[in-house]
Motif scaffolding. Sequence first.
Motif, mmCIF file in Angstrom:
data_model
loop_
_atom_site.group_PDB
_atom_site.id
_atom_site.type_symbol
_atom_site.label_atom_id
_atom_site.label_comp_id
_atom_site.label_asym_id
_atom_site.label_seq_id
_atom_site.Cartn_x
_atom_site.Cartn_y
_atom_site.Cartn_z
ATOM 1 N N THR A 175 0.825 -1.206 0.000
ATOM 2 C CA THR A 175 0.000 0.000 0.000
ATOM 3 C C THR A 175 0.860 1.256 0.000
ATOM 4 N N ASP B 262 -5.863 -3.920 -0.927
ATOM 5 C CA ASP B 262 -5.981 -3.985 0.536
ATOM 6 C C ASP B 262 -7.174 -4.827 0.966
ATOM 7 N N LEU C 58 -5.084 0.263 -5.148
ATOM 8 C CA LEU C 58 -4.539 0.002 -3.812
ATOM 9 C C LEU C 58 -5.633 -0.358 -2.811
#
Length: 294
Positions: free
Chosen positions: A97, A131, A127
């Motif tokens: 990240t 995640d 991202l």
Amino acid sequence: MGVFAALGTALCWAIAARLFRGTGNAFSPLTMNFWKGLISIGILGAVLLIAPPVHIAMSNVLWLLLSGFIGIGIGDTCFFKSLKSIGDSQAVLVAETLAPLFTALFAMAFIGEWITWQQWVGVAIVLLSVDMVIKARKRSTAHVFATSGYLYGVGAALCQAIGAVVSRDVLSSGEIDAASAAFLRLVGGMFFVVPLITATKVRFLPTIEKGRAVWPAFIVATLLGTTAAIYLQMFAFAYAKAAVVQTLIATSALMSLGVAWVLGEKATKATVLFSAVALVGVAVLVSFGEGAAH
């Protein structure tokens, strides 16, 4: 070309990760880093002997050695320490990240490379999706909260970003080829790994159980995850912005889902959904990626 090379890097890492897992605990993190680097240096060195590069400026050589020292040597070591401390899901979550975000900021600050607001949207979509997939796949095993593990993860992301920006700055000039850049970065990484192994008195050779063949899987994984991956990564930096490349490489976490599916493992609805959303982010990056090279 840079976009496809970056996605190729992510795919190589996703496949190699599965193969490396098959080697069990034969290699410590440091010895794995050492042997991956040594084998790849040998292969790329042979390629460069067969097809020697044109004259490379000494300044570019030194910058790429520094890039490898920081990005591969220090960065990979920090990442392995983070893995050991807080587990794979959290370590990947922190590093993958933050690395693209740090890369974008460093690229703007040090080499004047900006990405458009549309590309920022694409980065955010990718991202966030990565995640969510990592969190959805998180193992039930609880890891003790270790501040040092998260700091190592941040350190790994910072080192990756510095290595990426330096590589992008050198390769975007068109004065060095991807194979030479990959070779020099790996050599730079060894300047950190070898003294550290010596200082900590870690065994250079892996510990292999009797009757178990570890080297074949390790060599194949190295060819994909290190040799091919770092070549494609350097090629990507020659043709695409550093932040875009780092973001696309972060999709390796999603590609590992595809590898698992091919091997017969089932994916949850959540991981499939967020993987699809990530593809939208990749499409945004590609669509607004004109003028990436300068």
